[in-house]
Enzyme design. Structure first.
Site, mmCIF file in Angstrom:
data_model
loop_
_atom_site.group_PDB
_atom_site.id
_atom_site.type_symbol
_atom_site.label_atom_id
_atom_site.label_comp_id
_atom_site.label_asym_id
_atom_site.label_seq_id
_atom_site.Cartn_x
_atom_site.Cartn_y
_atom_site.Cartn_z
ATOM 1 N N ARG A 60 -4.161 9.748 -10.667
ATOM 2 C CA ARG A 60 -2.991 10.061 -10.740
ATOM 3 C C ARG A 60 -2.549 9.870 -12.249
ATOM 4 N NH1 ARG A 60 0.379 6.616 -9.768
ATOM 5 N NH2 ARG A 60 -1.140 5.196 -9.501
ATOM 6 N N SER A 239 -4.590 -0.845 -6.896
ATOM 7 C CA SER A 239 -5.722 -0.269 -6.599
ATOM 8 C C SER A 239 -7.313 -0.769 -6.821
ATOM 9 C CB SER A 239 -5.892 0.863 -7.583
ATOM 10 O OG SER A 239 -6.929 1.953 -7.487
ATOM 11 N N LYS A 243 -7.788 -3.217 -0.305
ATOM 12 C CA LYS A 243 -6.959 -2.918 0.729
ATOM 13 C C LYS A 243 -7.647 -2.224 1.903
ATOM 14 C CE LYS A 243 -3.734 -0.726 -1.469
ATOM 15 N NZ LYS A 243 -4.345 -0.893 -2.883
ATOM 16 N N THR A 244 -8.403 -1.082 1.576
ATOM 17 C CA THR A 244 -9.174 -0.141 2.192
ATOM 18 C C THR A 244 -10.379 -0.949 2.897
ATOM 19 O OG1 THR A 244 -8.408 1.792 1.277
ATOM 20 C CG2 THR A 244 -10.305 1.928 2.365
#
Ligand code: ATP
Ligand code: MN
Length: 538
Positions: A60, A239, A243-244
């Protein structure tokens, strides 16, 4: 996967100012993949997954994310370097340029929605220049049934033109790429970047404004899963903090990967319909569920493949931020619909590259509020020789780039949940142990998983002196024992084998915490301020 070949509905893009486009509406992922391959915009990996390069941008671009300042936003948004204002007339002009650019082209359109709870469903139309970006939208947003599509009316529109380049002088952008949210027109306008994450994070940011303002719902940058007894766990983190990785757990059903809402009646629902996982150094041994999800339908981004289509997950020659998107049902153990109740545990994940924060600790409510507002993780230096100093990085609510309102608003809502739901808050350091980055090593994934399991199963015991001791710098409660984890690992100081160096580094970090917190102090109660690390003068 369902095939929408039989699909008969057609739509026109004239009302968007996109003229004479060849509209490819609601194509199946198979069709989109075929088109991408035929156009030479991607290749098929050996597993059947599509592999694409997103172009100039492989992440991003937060400095090019704008919000149109209008009657809805002007007094509500927390304006500043994260939420950069954009003029409404300038938006109109740029929008017209983009729709002109998309005219007379092959365009890919997909109707989908965000928010798995029907009471919060937000219909979205995604208009893409590229077929693979439209397939990303298929993977990541929720997929309406054909029945639901018959009288589908989109509320928000995402217009995504990676090939369009803005002219900063004329268009009021910073450079040629931009992602702009307009809350009056309900448009996310993205140009000059092919990074797909801008599409999902655009809608995420829109929801992060609308849900608290209009629906009394706390939006969260977190993953979530649910145990066999229906207990929900939430994992906040910036990031790369896990989390994932950590929410994908064979013993718990995945609710969602990255974006959720916590409603006033204590439901937690996923905004999305897919996962967007980092694949750097991915291995089947350590992360089998994610590894096996990379099959037909998944889209790999910016990875390197050999001639046989095998991915080299260690190759970072395009970027360290290699990714894969896939529909959530590529993971075996999922909760459907993606909704949980009874939040029992909230984890704040941090990749502390200073290696001083305990690998797991329990937080008091004030500490939880303090750490939520701080949103600490660390950035590690690049791979240049000699550069080993990590840098602290603070991002309020563990997701400042996506939060249009003042962090205190989200923090207040979370504090209220703490009081009403009696959840346990944990701070988990998925970063370094045995010393800082360059000296120590990253915490073993198997240990982090064991600590999280122990917290979830109640194996860390009651919050009492015989089970926990208070960290002398951070004030958090470190468990003395944890099944599956060597006891020495639980105390970061012990792993350093050098008390002097440990405390010096810990104080350096606490100073950074205090410095960062200054800008929030005025908005925070004494109670929250007390949740920070101890004050040391030396
Ligand atoms: P994003 O918001 O960008 O999606 P994320 O929080 O989902 O980030 P992950 O995709 O889970 O982050 O990335 C964590 C990375 O760190 C993975 O590549 C994982 O393999 C690696 N890792 C190494 N050690 C650990 C650990 N102890 N705990 C969690 N992750 C670890
Ligand atoms: Mn993630």
């Amino acid at each position: 996967m369902t095939n929408h070949n039989q699909f008969t509905k057609t739509i026109s893009l004239e009302k968007y100012g996109i003229k004479n486009a060849k509209v490819n509406y609601q194509l199946s992922p198979e069709e989109l993949q075929d088109i991408t391959l035929k156009k030479g915009q991607g290749v098929e990996a050996s597993t059947g997954a599509l592999a694409v390069n997103t172009g100039e941008f492989t992440g991003r671009s937060p400095k090019d994310r704008f919000i149109v300042k209008d009657d809805i936003t002007k007094d509500r948004v927390w304006w500043g370097p994260v939420n950069i204002p954009f003029d409404s007339d300038a938006f109109e002009k740029l929008y017209n340029k983009v729709s002109n650019y998309l005219s007379n082209k092959d365009i890919y359109v997909r109707d989908c929605y965000a928010c798995a709870d029907k009471d919060y469903q937000t219909n979205i139309r995604v208009i893409n220049e590229y077929a693979w970006s439209n397939q990303f939208a298929y993977n990541m947003f929720l997929r309406p049934t054909e029945e639901e599509l018959k009288d589908f009316s989109p509320e928000w529109t995402v217009i995504n033109a990676p090939g369009f380049k803005a002219n900063p002088q004329e268009d009021g952008t910073r450079q040629h790429n931009f992602a702009i949210l307009d809350f009056t027109r309900k448009i996310a306008l993205i140009g000059g970047t092919g990074y797909t994450g801008e599409i999902k994070k655009g809608i995420f940011s829109a929801l992060n404004f609308m849900l608290p303002v209009f629906k009394e719902t706390l939006p969260m940058h977190c993953s979530a899963n649910i145990g066999k007894d229906g207990d929900t766990a939430i994992f906040f983190g910036l990031s790369g903090t896990g989390k994932t990785t950590l929410s994908t757990d064979p013993n718990r059903s995945l609710i969602g990967d990255d974006e959720h809402g916590w409603t006033k009646d204590n439901k937690v629902f996923n905004f999305e319909g897919g996962c967007y996982a980092k694949v750097i150094d991915l291995s089947r041994e350590h992360e089998p569920e994610i590894y096996d999800a990379i099959k037909k339908g998944a889209i790999l981004e910016n990875v390197i493949l050999d001639a046989a289509g095998h991915v080299d997950f260690a190759d970072t020659s395009i970027t360290e931020n290699t990714r894969v998107s896939y529909p959530i049902d590529h993971i075996e153990n999922i909760q459907l619909p993606s909704i949980g109740r009874d939040v029992k545990n909230v984890f704040f994940l941090t990749a502390d590259a200073f290696g001083v924060i305990p690998p797991i600790s329990k937080l008091t409510p004030s500490q939880a509020a303090y750490h939520f507002i701080s949103g600490y993780t660390a950035k590690v230096a690049g791979t240049e020789a000699g550069v080993v100093e990590p840098e602290p990085s603070f991002s309020a609510c563990f997701g400042a780039p996506f939060m249009p309102l003042h962090p205190a608003k989200y923090a207040e809502m979370l504090s209220e949940k703490m009081i009403t739901s009696g959840v346990n808050f944990w701070l988990v350091n998925t970063g370094w142990t045995g010393g800082p980055y360059g000296v120590g090593t990253r915490m073993k994934l198997k240990y982090t998983r064991a600590m999280i399991n122990a917290a979830l199963n109640g194996d860390l015991g009651l919050y009492t002196y015989d089970k926990y001791h208070i960290h002398s710098v951070f004030g958090v409660a470190q468990p003395r024992e944890c099944p599956g984890v060597p006891t020495s690992v639980l105390s970061p100081r012990t792993t350093w084998n050098n008390d002097d160096a440990y405390y010096k580094t810990a104080f350096k970090l606490t100073n950074a915490f205090r410095e960062n917190f200054k800008k929030f102090e005025a908005h925070c109660s004494e109670e929250i301020r007390r949740g920070g690390p101890q004050r040391y003068t030396f």
